[in-house]
Scaffold this active site. Structure first.
Site, PDB file in Angstrom:
ATOM      1  N   HIS A  61       0.852  -1.135  -0.020  1.00  0.00           N
ATOM      2  CA  HIS A  61      -0.010  -0.128  -0.035  1.00  0.00           C
ATOM      3  C   HIS A  61       0.664   1.513   0.118  1.00  0.00           C
ATOM      4  CE1 HIS A  61      -4.069  -1.184   1.579  1.00  0.00           C
ATOM      5  NE2 HIS A  61      -3.783  -2.079   0.508  1.00  0.00           N
ATOM      6  N   GLU A 110      -6.109  -0.737  -6.347  1.00  0.00           N
ATOM      7  CA  GLU A 110      -7.202  -0.145  -5.487  1.00  0.00           C
ATOM      8  C   GLU A 110      -6.880   1.344  -5.748  1.00  0.00           C
ATOM      9  OE1 GLU A 110      -5.260  -2.035  -2.303  1.00  0.00           O
ATOM     10  OE2 GLU A 110      -6.504  -3.843  -2.289  1.00  0.00           O
TER      11      GLU A 110
END
Length: 319
Positions: free
Chosen positions: A37, A106
């Site tokens: 991330h 994402e």
């Protein structure tokens, strides 16, 4: 059946992630999986270190533990040529213990480079091109590729492992399951849906099937549920929400209505190994064979002790 431990790079600082990986090897996990991330899911989590630095450190400090990304998007924030090189290097450092988990991304992490967030079909098309580029570069020599979205020109990865890393492709439905079957070596999912496994196998996929399992070890079920509500309630929203929201503040807003009973229904909360096994069984029954235990509870070392003494022996006796 093999059991992995999810290293939550959003919830702990980099040195703590490495320490937990060493503990995972010590207590008997087969592998660890790291999220990749740029942002945490919620601001309260407070961390999001560079996963590829952590992978190298863990690979160098462990002996038998397999390591995997869960998952990397090789199309926007990273160019696939960079991921081809990074994965090859990680495979060498780890003596072949590395699995490259990839997905279509994402918005939370990929929008930061400022080129917009494409729709699902375009993301899948980009992922196909990225996987073709990675495979091409792993074949050796100078390579060029001209895709609709991604290109390489006279690129060569000089340090290649003797055996290419396994590529596990994240899937949430039929389209991505077909990509996993056609261009990957395995499947990766986050929900206990047999239809994802069925779609993967129907498209010819015959590799390992990874999935993350929501657990929250604590002294009581209520204590575990409260820990989830504080830092991990975003998990309950499901993949369609998880892939589309741009920032932690949006996940905070989207998950404000998650209740304790919602958490207790989806997560195995508390200290009861039978409840944990009950949740794990959903994923076994759905057809997954690489089971990633994702502990959202407040006591990581307590969870490791629980796994060593009770949970892992019990699960291995069943499956």
């Amino acid at each position: 059946m093999q059991y992995g431990y999810k290293l939550s790079t959003e919830s702990f600082d980099p040195k703590e992630i490495i320490r937990q990986a060493l503990r995972a090897e010590e207590v008997g996990f087969d592998f660890v999986e790291l999220s990749d991330h740029f942002h945490p899911w919620l601001d309260v989590q407070g961390h999001s270190a560079f996963t590829w630095s952590l992978l190298a450190s863990i690979a160098a400090k462990t002996d038998r533990l397999r390591i995997a990304t869960g998952v990397t998007c090789p199309t926007m924030r990273y160019h696939p040529a960079v991921i081809a090189q990074a994965a090859a290097t990680t495979a060498i450092i780890s003596d072949g213990r590395f699995t490259l988990g990839v997905g279509a991304g994402e918005r939370l992490n990929e929008h930061v480079i400022g080129i917009g967030w494409p729709g699902a079909k375009k993301r899948h098309d980009m992922l196909r091109e990225a996987l073709e580029i990675i495979r091409l570069l792993w074949s050796g020599g100078y390579q060029s590729y001209e895709g609709k979205y991604l290109q390489i020109e006279d690129a060569q990865v000089f340090d290649l492992p003797d055996k290419h890393p396994v590529i596990a492709v994240a899937s949430s439905g039929g389209a991505s399951a077909r990509i996993a079957a056609e261009l990957g070596d395995g499947l990766f999912a986050t929900e206990p849906k047999s239809k994802i496994v069925d779609a993967y196998q129907a498209a010819g996929g015959d590799g390992s099937k990874y999935s993350e399992i929501p657990l929250a070890f604590a002294g009581t079920p209520e204590e575990g549920a409260q820990a989830v509500l504080e830092k991990s309630r975003w998990f309950v929203t499901g993949w369609k929400v998880m892939s589309e929201l741009p920032n932690p503040v949006n996940f905070d807003a989207a998950s404000t209505t998650v209740r304790e009973e919602d958490v207790l229904e989806q997560f195995a909360c508390g200290p009861d190994p039978d409840r944990h096994a009950e949740v794990v069984k959903q994923y076994v029954d759905a057809g997954f064979d690489q089971l990633v235990l994702q502990n959202a509870g407040p006591d990581p070392d307590g969870f490791f002790d629980f796994c060593k003494s009770d949970l892992l022996p019990g699960l291995r006796a069943k499956w």
